[in-house]
Design an enzyme around this catalytic site. Structure first.
Site, mmCIF file in Angstrom:
data_model
loop_
_atom_site.group_PDB
_atom_site.id
_atom_site.type_symbol
_atom_site.label_atom_id
_atom_site.label_comp_id
_atom_site.label_asym_id
_atom_site.label_seq_id
_atom_site.Cartn_x
_atom_site.Cartn_y
_atom_site.Cartn_z
ATOM 1 N N ILE A 229 -4.738 1.987 -3.008
ATOM 2 C CA ILE A 229 -4.545 1.767 -1.577
ATOM 3 C C ILE A 229 -3.084 1.877 -1.156
ATOM 4 O O ILE A 229 -2.756 1.766 0.022
ATOM 5 C CB ILE A 229 -5.088 0.383 -1.149
ATOM 6 C CG1 ILE A 229 -4.445 -0.736 -1.986
ATOM 7 C CG2 ILE A 229 -6.608 0.348 -1.276
ATOM 8 C CD1 ILE A 229 -4.871 -2.139 -1.564
ATOM 9 N N GLY A 230 -2.193 2.121 -2.114
ATOM 10 C CA GLY A 230 -0.782 2.261 -1.775
ATOM 11 C C GLY A 230 -0.003 2.837 -2.935
ATOM 12 O O GLY A 230 -0.415 2.753 -4.093
ATOM 13 N N GLY B 290 4.359 3.684 -4.012
ATOM 14 C CA GLY B 290 5.766 3.659 -3.643
ATOM 15 C C GLY B 290 6.636 3.820 -4.861
ATOM 16 O O GLY B 290 6.167 4.142 -5.961
ATOM 17 N N GLY B 291 7.941 3.584 -4.660
ATOM 18 C CA GLY B 291 8.888 3.749 -5.743
ATOM 19 C C GLY B 291 8.679 2.768 -6.872
ATOM 20 O O GLY B 291 9.125 3.002 -8.001
ATOM 21 N N VAL C 259 -0.503 0.520 -5.844
ATOM 22 C CA VAL C 259 -1.252 -0.699 -5.523
ATOM 23 C C VAL C 259 -2.731 -0.346 -5.453
ATOM 24 O O VAL C 259 -3.114 0.644 -4.818
ATOM 25 C CB VAL C 259 -0.776 -1.318 -4.189
ATOM 26 C CG1 VAL C 259 -1.559 -2.591 -3.893
ATOM 27 C CG2 VAL C 259 0.717 -1.614 -4.236
ATOM 28 N N LYS D 84 -0.697 -4.472 -8.294
ATOM 29 C CA LYS D 84 0.418 -3.527 -8.266
ATOM 30 C C LYS D 84 0.754 -3.170 -9.709
ATOM 31 O O LYS D 84 1.018 -4.060 -10.523
ATOM 32 C CB LYS D 84 1.618 -4.166 -7.571
ATOM 33 C CG LYS D 84 2.784 -3.227 -7.322
ATOM 34 C CD LYS D 84 3.841 -3.937 -6.484
ATOM 35 C CE LYS D 84 4.986 -3.026 -6.093
ATOM 36 N NZ LYS D 84 5.972 -3.719 -5.235
ATOM 37 N N ASP E 26 14.529 -6.076 2.558
ATOM 38 C CA ASP E 26 13.853 -4.844 2.962
ATOM 39 C C ASP E 26 12.706 -5.158 3.922
ATOM 40 O O ASP E 26 11.615 -4.584 3.820
ATOM 41 C CB ASP E 26 13.335 -4.091 1.737
ATOM 42 C CG ASP E 26 12.968 -2.634 2.058
ATOM 43 O OD1 ASP E 26 13.498 -2.086 3.052
ATOM 44 O OD2 ASP E 26 12.159 -2.040 1.320
#
Length: 306
Positions: free
Chosen positions: A17-18, A20-21, A25, A40, A142
C-alpha cells in the site's frame, strides 16, 4: 524466508500500500491476534565491495524510527506494535490506518481548499501530537501532508518518524546539501532546517503552518517549481497572507497559520491546540437568535427583539 509473504510465521503480507526511500508498506494480518496491521519492510542494498558485516546507515535509521515511534503513545500518533529482523529483512509493525493521507486528499480536491472547520480540526489534532513529541524532546523533521492521515472517523494521525531525532542529537552545524534535501521536504521545511540553525520541536510547528496554509488555500506558502527557490522563500520571504487567496478565511485561523510560519522559532505559538479549538468552535454552525416578544405597558403592538 520460505514464504516471502509471511514474517516469522505471524505477519501475513497481503497487499503493498506504500513505497518510499525507507522500504515498502504492506497491509497485513497478524495471525496470532487476528487483526489488521500495517508492516513496513526494509532490506538494505549493499554496493560491490561493501562489507556485509558493517552497519548499514539506513538500517540504523530504520531501527531509530522503530525505537522513537514505539516510545510515543498518543491518540494522534500511529501506534507501533512490533519490530524485528527476519532473514535480513527489517520490519516495523504498526496499527492499520483506515483512511487517507492529506496529500491524497489535496490531490483529489485539485486546489480546492478544505472547509474552515476541517482545517481547524486537523490543526488541533496534529498540534496535540506535536505537543506530545515536544514534551519528549523529539523532532519529527519531515511533517508534510503525506505523513498525516485522516481516518474515516475523523481522527488524525501523524506517522512516518523515519528521520525523526531527539533534539539533543541534531547537529546545529549541519548545512543543507543536495544529499540533505532528503532530510525534510522543501515545501514544508523550516528556515532553521534550511540555514543549518538549531532545529528543535518548534521546527515542526513551522511545518504544520505550511500544511495548514495549503489545506486552507489550496496551495503551499511558496509554490515555486524550483526547489531552491522554495527554500529561499522559506528562509527569507514573508508568505502571502492566506486571505488574499481565500477571502472568506476566518481571521483567527489566518493569524494562527501566519504565527506558525514565523521565521523566528521563539515567535511560533506553543498554544496551537487551544487556538485551533477556539477557531473550531467559532466555525461550528451557530443557532439562529431567539426572537422574543416584548410588551410595554400601555403600548399598542408588541415588538420583537433579538
Amino acid at each position: 524466508m520460505a514464504d516471502p509473504g509471511l514474517i516469522h510465521g505471524r505477519y501475513e503480507l497481503l497487499e503493498q500500500i506504500g513505497r518510499g526511500g525507507m522500504g515498502r508498506v504492506w497491509r497485513a494480518r497478524d495471525r496470532i491476534l487476528d487483526r489488521r496491521v500495517a508492516v513496513k519492510c526494509f532490506r538494505p542494498d549493499r554496493g560491490p565491495g561493501e562489507d556485509p558485516a558493517a552497519p548499514h546507515p539506513l538500517c540504523e535509521r530504520f531501527r531509530r524510527e522503530a525505537r522513537l515511534a514505539a516510545g510515543l503513545q498518543h491518540h494522534n500518533i500511529t501506534v507501533v506494535h512490533d519490530f524485528g529482523e527476519h532473514d535480513g529483512l527489517l520490519y516495523l509493525v504498526m496499527e492499520f490506518l483506515d483512511g487517507r493521507n492529506l496529500g491524497e486528499l489535496l490531490t483529489d480536491r485539485a486546489g480546492v481548499p478544505l472547509p474552515h472547520g476541517e482545517v481547524a480540526d486537523i490543526a488541533r489534532q496534529v498540534a496535540a501530537a506535536l505537543d506530545h513529541t515536544r514534551c519528549r524532546g523529539i523532532v519529527h523533521r519531515d511533517l508534510k501532508p503525506t505523513n498525516i492521515v485522516r481516518l474515516t472517523d475523523g481522527t488524525v494521525k501523524v506517522c512516518d518518524f523515519g528521520i525523526a531525532r531527539p533534539a539533543r542529537d541534531i547537529d546545529p552545524g549541519a548545512r543543507l546539501t543536495v544529499t540533505g534535501m532528503a532530510m525534510g521536504t522543501p515545501h514544508y521545511m523550516s528556515p532553521e532546517q534550511i540555514s543549518g540553525g538549531v532545529v528543535d520541536p518548534r521546527s515542526d510547528l513551522y511545518s504544520l503552518g505550511c500544511v495548514l496554509y495549503e489545506l486552507a488555500t489550496g496551495s503551499p506558502p511558496f509554490a515555486y517549481d524550483d526547489p531552491w527557490a522554495v527554500l529561499v522563500g522559506h528562509r527569507d520571504a514573508a508568505p502571502e497572507p492566506p486571505h488574499r487567496l481565500r477571502p472568506d478565511l476566518p481571521l483567527g485561523l489566518e493569524r494562527l497559520i501566519l504565527d506558525l510560519l514565523a521565521k523566528v522559532p521563539d515567535h511560533r505559538p506553543l498554544d496551537t491546540v487551544d487556538r485551533a479549538a477556539r477557531v473550531l468552535g467559532r466555525s461550528a454552525p451557530s443557532r439562529p437568535p431567539v426572537r422574543r416578544l416584548i410588551r410595554h405597558p400601555g403600548a399598542g403592538s408588541p415588538r420583537t427583539d433579538a
